[in-house]
Design a protein around this motif. Structure first.
Motif, mmCIF file in Angstrom:
data_model
loop_
_atom_site.group_PDB
_atom_site.id
_atom_site.type_symbol
_atom_site.label_atom_id
_atom_site.label_comp_id
_atom_site.label_asym_id
_atom_site.label_seq_id
_atom_site.Cartn_x
_atom_site.Cartn_y
_atom_site.Cartn_z
ATOM 1 N N TYR A 96 -13.873 4.023 1.141
ATOM 2 C CA TYR A 96 -13.416 3.702 -0.047
ATOM 3 C C TYR A 96 -14.139 2.835 -0.651
ATOM 4 C CZ TYR A 96 -10.120 3.113 -3.980
ATOM 5 O OH TYR A 96 -9.600 2.750 -4.938
ATOM 6 N N LYS A 102 -15.975 2.542 -3.921
ATOM 7 C CA LYS A 102 -15.372 1.987 -5.210
ATOM 8 C C LYS A 102 -16.301 0.914 -5.801
ATOM 9 C CE LYS A 102 -11.674 1.253 -7.650
ATOM 10 N NZ LYS A 102 -11.173 2.185 -8.703
ATOM 11 N N GLY A 161 -1.271 -4.350 -8.377
ATOM 12 C CA GLY A 161 -1.792 -3.036 -8.070
ATOM 13 C C GLY A 161 -3.206 -2.966 -7.463
ATOM 14 N N GLU A 169 0.834 -4.878 -3.862
ATOM 15 C CA GLU A 169 0.561 -3.462 -3.896
ATOM 16 C C GLU A 169 1.792 -2.755 -3.458
ATOM 17 O OE1 GLU A 169 -1.792 -1.163 -4.597
ATOM 18 O OE2 GLU A 169 -0.509 0.302 -3.800
ATOM 19 N N LEU A 170 2.179 -1.812 -4.246
ATOM 20 C CA LEU A 170 3.093 -0.746 -4.013
ATOM 21 C C LEU A 170 3.181 -0.301 -2.676
ATOM 22 C CD1 LEU A 170 5.961 -0.137 -5.626
ATOM 23 C CD2 LEU A 170 4.570 1.905 -6.655
ATOM 24 N N MET A 171 1.935 0.590 -2.286
ATOM 25 C CA MET A 171 1.823 1.347 -1.037
ATOM 26 C C MET A 171 1.532 0.642 0.105
ATOM 27 S SD MET A 171 2.354 4.115 -2.562
ATOM 28 C CE MET A 171 2.580 4.808 -3.945
ATOM 29 N N GLY A 219 4.713 -4.876 -2.799
ATOM 30 C CA GLY A 219 5.938 -4.964 -3.749
ATOM 31 C C GLY A 219 5.511 -4.122 -4.943
ATOM 32 N N ASP A 220 6.648 -4.121 -5.837
ATOM 33 C CA ASP A 220 6.414 -3.680 -7.389
ATOM 34 C C ASP A 220 6.194 -4.663 -8.144
ATOM 35 O OD1 ASP A 220 6.767 -2.329 -9.523
ATOM 36 O OD2 ASP A 220 8.576 -1.282 -8.781
ATOM 37 N N MET A 221 5.023 -4.221 -8.750
ATOM 38 C CA MET A 221 4.735 -5.402 -9.989
ATOM 39 C C MET A 221 5.907 -5.605 -10.968
ATOM 40 S SD MET A 221 1.585 -4.238 -12.240
ATOM 41 C CE MET A 221 0.951 -2.920 -11.356
ATOM 42 N N ASN A 222 6.708 -4.793 -11.119
ATOM 43 C CA ASN A 222 7.823 -4.657 -12.147
ATOM 44 C C ASN A 222 8.876 -5.563 -11.500
ATOM 45 O OD1 ASN A 222 7.002 -2.685 -14.272
ATOM 46 N ND2 ASN A 222 6.764 -1.474 -12.499
ATOM 47 N N LEU A 236 -6.444 -3.481 -12.485
ATOM 48 C CA LEU A 236 -7.285 -2.645 -12.713
ATOM 49 C C LEU A 236 -6.819 -1.275 -12.385
ATOM 50 C CD1 LEU A 236 -10.548 -4.607 -11.024
ATOM 51 C CD2 LEU A 236 -9.595 -4.575 -13.297
ATOM 52 N N ASP A 237 -6.653 -0.381 -13.189
ATOM 53 C CA ASP A 237 -6.237 1.046 -13.376
ATOM 54 C C ASP A 237 -4.914 1.339 -12.697
ATOM 55 O OD1 ASP A 237 -9.013 1.547 -14.297
ATOM 56 O OD2 ASP A 237 -9.411 1.379 -12.057
ATOM 57 N N ALA A 238 -4.031 0.390 -13.039
ATOM 58 C CA ALA A 238 -2.801 0.576 -12.393
ATOM 59 C C ALA A 238 -1.541 0.304 -13.464
ATOM 60 C CB ALA A 238 -2.404 -0.470 -11.273
ATOM 61 N N ARG A 292 -5.934 9.104 -1.211
ATOM 62 C CA ARG A 292 -5.361 7.830 -0.618
ATOM 63 C C ARG A 292 -4.336 8.105 0.234
ATOM 64 N NH1 ARG A 292 -5.021 4.230 -5.019
ATOM 65 N NH2 ARG A 292 -4.992 2.253 -3.351
#
Ligand SMILES: C[S@@+](CC[C@H](N)C(=O)[O-])C[C@H]1O[C@@H](n2cnc3c(N)ncnc32)[C@H](O)[C@@H]1O
Length: 250
Positions: free
Chosen positions: A29, A33, A59, A98-100, A123-126, A139-141, A194
């Protein structure tokens, strides 16, 4: 020009090597990328980041951006750096959210638990506290959650970086027609590969992204960021304006 031609010799291999410590997917990956996505070389070639950045990447996935920045600094220290590129940044801190969990695991394998600069947290950026830093990247999130929450995140980023701070993001331009449809399809395929569920995406036309950022107190520059690929991706380089220059901060 192929999307690979602008990468300084040795940089890609150096950046990707650490992902072998995670799994085969993480390594391949990273190769795809970092080698195929123009934004990583452009960040360096254009000298967009400050000299000693304290970076928060929201993200962050498996931490590909951090591997890239660390490898660039090492290449430069080894004297293997293009004469016509500015010196790469020397990060003082690289914090990722990162959420995942699977991506967080890959990042932790790649960088180790006690890396002096890198910390990747699940974690959740929110929800997470952004603290203080001088550069935020997404980037792309940003399109993974709804428009109200996008505004809240942008507002909190501006507070975290303060006046003069830098927010770099890449978004899709919903008004771009079939290149946008193609980008969205690729986004879904990569997300699936992913190992994640297919999410609902919350797009905006480029003019709306720019308006949102300007309303929240940023000066915005947009740069096409597709390399040789027929996508609708735009990098937005956003500088936080002083409080009294911001039209719409609550
Ligand atoms: C297209 S990937 C890009 C990953 C990384 N920025 C890169 O360039 O390789 C988007 C990432 O954002 C993450 N993400 C989506 N919503 C998120 C949220 N609310 N908080 C944190 N991460 C999130 C996803 O799990 C995914 O890893």
């Amino acid at each position: 020009m192929t999307p690979f031609s602008a990468i300084p010799d040795g940089l890609l291999a150096r950046a990707c090597e650490r992902f072998r410590r995670a799994d085969r997917f993480a390594y391949h990956y990273a190769r795809g990328k970092l080698g195929g996505d123009a934004i990583f070389a452009e960040l360096l070639r254009r000298g967009l980041l400050p000299a000693r950045p304290d970076v928060l990447d929201l993200g962050c996935g498996q931490g590909s951006l951090f591997a890239w920045l660390l490898a660039a600094a090492e290449q430069h220290a080894d004297g293997r750096w293009p004469a016509d590129w500015p010196p790469p940044p020397q990060p003082v801190r690289l914090r990722g959210v990162e959420l995942m969990p699977r991506d967080v695991w890959r990042a932790r394998q790649a960088f180790g638990a006690d890396h002096p600069l890198v910390r990747v947290e699940q974690g959740d950026m929110n929800a997470v506290d952004f603290g203080r830093c001088d550069v935020v990247t997404i980037l792309d999130a940003l399109h993974y959650f709804d428009h109200d929450r996008q505004r809240q995140v942008v507002r909190r980023i501006r507070r975290a970086i303060g006046p003069g701070g830098l927010f770099v993001t890449r978004v899709g331009d919903e008004a771009a027609g079939w290149p946008f449809a193609l980008s969205t399809w690729v986004d879904h395929v990569v997300t699936f590969l992913r190992g994640h569920r297919l999410p609902r995406l919350y797009a905006r036309p480029l003019a709306d992204w720019r308006a949102l950022l300007q309303q929240e107190g940023f000066a915005v520059e947009s740069l096409d960021m597709n390399g040789a690929l027929p996508f609708a991706n735009v990098m937005l380089v956003c500088r936080a304006l002083p409080e009294d220059a911001a039209p719409a901060i609550a």
